[in-house]
Design an enzyme around this catalytic site. Structure first.
Site, PDB file in Angstrom:
ATOM      1  N   ASP A  32       3.444  -3.173   1.476  1.00 28.00           N
ATOM      2  CA  ASP A  32       2.752  -1.882   1.470  1.00 28.00           C
ATOM      3  C   ASP A  32       3.650  -0.807   0.861  1.00 28.00           C
ATOM      4  O   ASP A  32       3.225  -0.029  -0.003  1.00 28.00           O
ATOM      5  CB  ASP A  32       2.364  -1.522   2.905  1.00 28.00           C
ATOM      6  CG  ASP A  32       1.682  -0.162   3.008  1.00 28.00           C
ATOM      7  OD1 ASP A  32       0.921   0.193   2.091  1.00 28.00           O
ATOM      8  OD2 ASP A  32       1.924   0.543   4.003  1.00 28.00           O
ATOM      9  N   GLU A  58      -1.076  -7.151   0.240  1.00 30.61           N
ATOM     10  CA  GLU A  58       0.194  -6.465   0.482  1.00 30.61           C
ATOM     11  C   GLU A  58       1.295  -7.459   0.837  1.00 30.61           C
ATOM     12  O   GLU A  58       2.440  -7.326   0.373  1.00 30.61           O
ATOM     13  CB  GLU A  58       0.025  -5.442   1.605  1.00 30.61           C
ATOM     14  CG  GLU A  58      -0.857  -4.264   1.229  1.00 30.61           C
ATOM     15  CD  GLU A  58      -1.113  -3.336   2.404  1.00 30.61           C
ATOM     16  OE1 GLU A  58      -1.313  -2.134   2.156  1.00 30.61           O
ATOM     17  OE2 GLU A  58      -1.134  -3.805   3.556  1.00 30.61           O
TER      18      GLU A  58
END
Length: 257
Positions: free
Chosen positions: A76, A148
């Site tokens: 992320d 992610e």
């Protein structure tokens, strides 16, 4: 009611198996990444961890498996940094507020889940039977997490250059395809770009209207001080103008003007 719910979940489970047709392994994933993206993991354990949900680990308690959440945390952050740097350099005329809105549109669950599906990552997630039965494989939140976590694993395995290469192929082309037009008004961006050193007269002209009532097509050009700098086609005049502005911006940036 309990019996009906039980029958529903059993049916959903077998339906998910039928829809999947194949059960893919991490080795299959490695082969797919090598063929499709020219990505070769040095440490396949990172890849396995990135595509493993906690429900799968819980159903295999003696295998010493890890699930994706820690790597997702890293991915992320890496994605936000890489995307932020790219749009900062690509759109030098955009103020901070618009850069923030654009990044928010690119780095979000909706976008990442679509990227994951486009990359067929959903086929390789390792899920427990209960989650499989509940349709988790198509859940946007999970697809976002897996995208992610894959980037996090790629970063750990091969560093930032490999991540940038992957993102340049999967994410950045979507800017030119209009995926994020809702976040940044291309006409406003073009105006700010052209008028950064003074007033410039900008005109949009409808060149052609074609198609059918259910599928109309509009062709528009945009000019700056009488010189045509871009054209666009869209299903509405507004969308065609946005495409013309986006085309003009890309052309001007490539020319370094």
């Amino acid at each position: 009611m309990v019996r009906d719910e039980g029958l529903y979940f059993v049916a959903a489970f077998f339906a998910s198996l039928i829809n999947r047709k194949e059960v893919f392994t991490i080795k299959d994933l490695q082969d797919y990444l090598a063929k499709e993206f020219d990505i070769h993991f040095d440490n396949p354990d990172l890849l396995a961890e990135a595509f493993t949900q906690a429900s799968y680990v819980n159903e295999h308690p003696h295998q010493g498996l890890k699930f994706y959440e820690r790597i997702e945390f890293l991915g992320d952050a890496v994605l936000e940094l890489v995307v932020s740097e790219y749009i900062y350099k690509r759109f030098p005329e955009l103020p901070q507020g618009k850069l923030t809105r654009l990044r928010a549109a690119m780095v979000c669950e909706d976008s990442f889940s679509k990227f994951a599906k486009e990359c067929h990552f959903d086929q390789y997630i390792r899920l427990g039977h209960g989650e499989e039965m509940a349709g988790a494989r198509q859940r946007p939140g999970l697809l976002c997490d897996i995208f992610e976590s894959f980037v996090g694993a790629l970063y750990l395995d091969q560093g930032r250059p490999a991540v940038e290469k992957f993102v340049r192929r999967v994410i950045f082309p979507k800017l030119d395809m209009g995926w994020f037009d809702h976040a940044v008004d291309a006409k406003t961006s073009l105006q700010e770009f052209l008028q950064r050193n003074g007033d410039v007269k900008i005109d949009y002209q409808l060149l052609e209207e074609s198609g059918t009532e259910n599928d109309p097509k509009f062709k528009v050009n945009v000019s700056a001080d009488g010189k045509v700098i871009g054209e666009g086609i869209g299903s509405s005049k507004k969308h065609a103008e946005m495409q013309a502005a986006s085309h003009a911006l890309n052309k001007l940036r490539q020319e370094g003007k």
